[in-house]
Design a protein around this motif. Structure first.
Motif, PDB file in Angstrom:
ATOM      1  N   GLN A 323       0.828  -1.207   0.000  1.00  0.00           N
ATOM      2  CA  GLN A 323       0.000   0.000   0.000  1.00  0.00           C
ATOM      3  C   GLN A 323       0.862   1.257   0.000  1.00  0.00           C
ATOM      4  O   GLN A 323       0.544   2.242  -0.680  1.00  0.00           O
ATOM      5  CB  GLN A 323      -0.933  -0.017   1.211  1.00  0.00           C
ATOM      6  CG  GLN A 323      -2.022  -1.067   1.112  1.00  0.00           C
ATOM      7  CD  GLN A 323      -2.808  -1.232   2.404  1.00  0.00           C
ATOM      8  OE1 GLN A 323      -2.329  -0.881   3.477  1.00  0.00           O
ATOM      9  NE2 GLN A 323      -3.989  -1.799   2.304  1.00  0.00           N
ATOM     10  N   THR A 328      -1.546   3.771  -2.011  1.00  0.00           N
ATOM     11  CA  THR A 328      -2.940   3.504  -1.604  1.00  0.00           C
ATOM     12  C   THR A 328      -2.979   3.438  -0.089  1.00  0.00           C
ATOM     13  O   THR A 328      -2.982   2.375   0.507  1.00  0.00           O
ATOM     14  CB  THR A 328      -3.457   2.185  -2.210  1.00  0.00           C
ATOM     15  OG1 THR A 328      -2.534   1.123  -1.876  1.00  0.00           O
ATOM     16  CG2 THR A 328      -3.551   2.296  -3.709  1.00  0.00           C
ATOM     17  N   THR A 330      -3.921   3.607   3.824  1.00  0.00           N
ATOM     18  CA  THR A 330      -5.068   3.120   4.592  1.00  0.00           C
ATOM     19  C   THR A 330      -4.823   3.386   6.059  1.00  0.00           C
ATOM     20  O   THR A 330      -3.688   3.477   6.509  1.00  0.00           O
ATOM     21  CB  THR A 330      -5.304   1.620   4.372  1.00  0.00           C
ATOM     22  OG1 THR A 330      -6.488   1.235   5.081  1.00  0.00           O
ATOM     23  CG2 THR A 330      -4.153   0.782   4.881  1.00  0.00           C
TER      24      THR A 330
END
Length: 340
Positions: A323, A328, A330
């Motif tokens: 990630q 991305t 989170t």
């Protein structure tokens, strides 16, 4: 609850003098952990020193271009601060993954560093606990230890540090500013918390008279490729079974620098410099991430109910690094199976 006296300090040196007066004196700011401990008769202070009026609430730049977080700034104010979100979003995400909005509005940065373990047996006065009563034994070893540690444990204690914020601070290589009767000093974040060894009653390396005044973040850029992944039983107000703070600096698809720290697995936020070195200069691929994850847990030890954490940590590390590399980001995930 036992009886205690209450005073209010308005200067750091006065607070230090109050704390130096007796071992049973405690500082209180947000009180989100201390008051729980007092209600459970785990902490029985004879005197509370309210430090909320000390001038330690600001968040400002440091001379070397970093950022100083006042010890009495709340977790909420820190997480939503514009400079924290812009320059240190990993820290912002970690804070927002912890506790609840109500608690974050009260809890302070200094208090977050000093919170005690959430081990079941530490809170159960009917059971032996070396953290609570040194030499009495560890009920978690051989007991129901699902939430306990698998790294850096000892025969005396397998408790974990509960903070989310501290995992990000470990990854970001923060330093802690403290003041005591012998003056001021700077403590590397890696040296602030300690492993249990044969003295698990000590969570950190503060002297009895010292107070945390600030946390400094270095002038380093990990603002583009980062992830804070928290695996827990529910999304609302639950401590991490495993959490991972991952941050990368990339040259194209090659890792120039890497930071990796874990929560929920040890007596302190667990940063593995050797695993970080394995990542540097390597391609940002799943194979690279798996090698680093394997290195992190190679010395891990399960105790029955918590053995699943070893494999869970490996998978979480790979996922967080992927990630981070992909951008991305989170803040949290859910682990629902209560009987792995």
């Amino acid at each position: 609850m036992n009886s205690f006296t209450y005073t209010r300090a308005t200067a750091v040196d006065a607070a230090v003098r109050e704390k130096s007066a007796a071992s049973s004196v405690r500082f209180v700011a947000g009180g989100t952990n201390l008051l729980d401990l007092m209600k459970e008769n785990i902490e029985r202070p004879t005197r509370l020193v309210d430090i909320n009026h000390l001038p330690l609430k600001t968040i400002d730049g440091t001379p070397d271009g970093g950022l100083r977080l006042g010890a009495l700034a709340t977790n909420a104010d820190t997480a939503w601060h514009a400079e924290v979100q812009r320059r240190y979003p990993l820290l912002s995400q970690a804070i927002l993954a912890g506790a609840s909005p109500q608690l974050r509005n009260m809890a302070t940065n200094g208090g977050n560093l000093l919170q005690r373990t959430r081990c079941y047996y530490f809170y159960d006065l009917t059971t032996p606990c070396n953290k609570r009563e040194p030499g009495s034994g560890c009920s978690a070893i051989g007991g129901y230890n699902r939430v306990c540690g698998v790294l850096g444990t000892s025969e005396s204690c397998i408790a974990t540090h509960p903070s989310d914020m501290c995992v990000a601070l470990a990854a970001l290589d923060a330093t802690v500013q403290v003041t005591g009767k012998n003056g001021e000093r700077t403590v590397r974040f890696a040296d602030f918390h300690r492993l249990p060894e044969d003295q698990p009653q000590f969570d950190n390396t503060l002297a009895p008279d010292e107070i945390v005044t600030a946390i400094d973040l270095p002038n380093e850029d990990f603002s583009q490729h980062f992830s804070y992944l928290k695996l827990r039983d529910r999304t609302s107000y639950a401590f991490a079974l495993v959490s991972v703070a991952a941050a990368l600096q990339l040259d194209g698809t090659t890792i120039r620098d890497a930071r990796l720290a874990l929560g929920g697995v040890a007596h302190k936020p667990w940063r593995d410099a050797a695993a970080e070195d394995l990542l540097k200069g390597q391609p940002a691929t799943e194979e690279t991430f798996r090698k680093a994850a394997t290195a992190v847990v190679q010395q891990a030890k399960g105790y029955g109910h918590n053995t699943f954490k070893i494999e869970l940590a490996k998978r979480a590390i790979v996922r967080a690094l992927k990630q981070a590399a992909e951008g991305t980001q989170t803040a949290t995930d859910v682990f629902l199976n209560s009987n792995p």
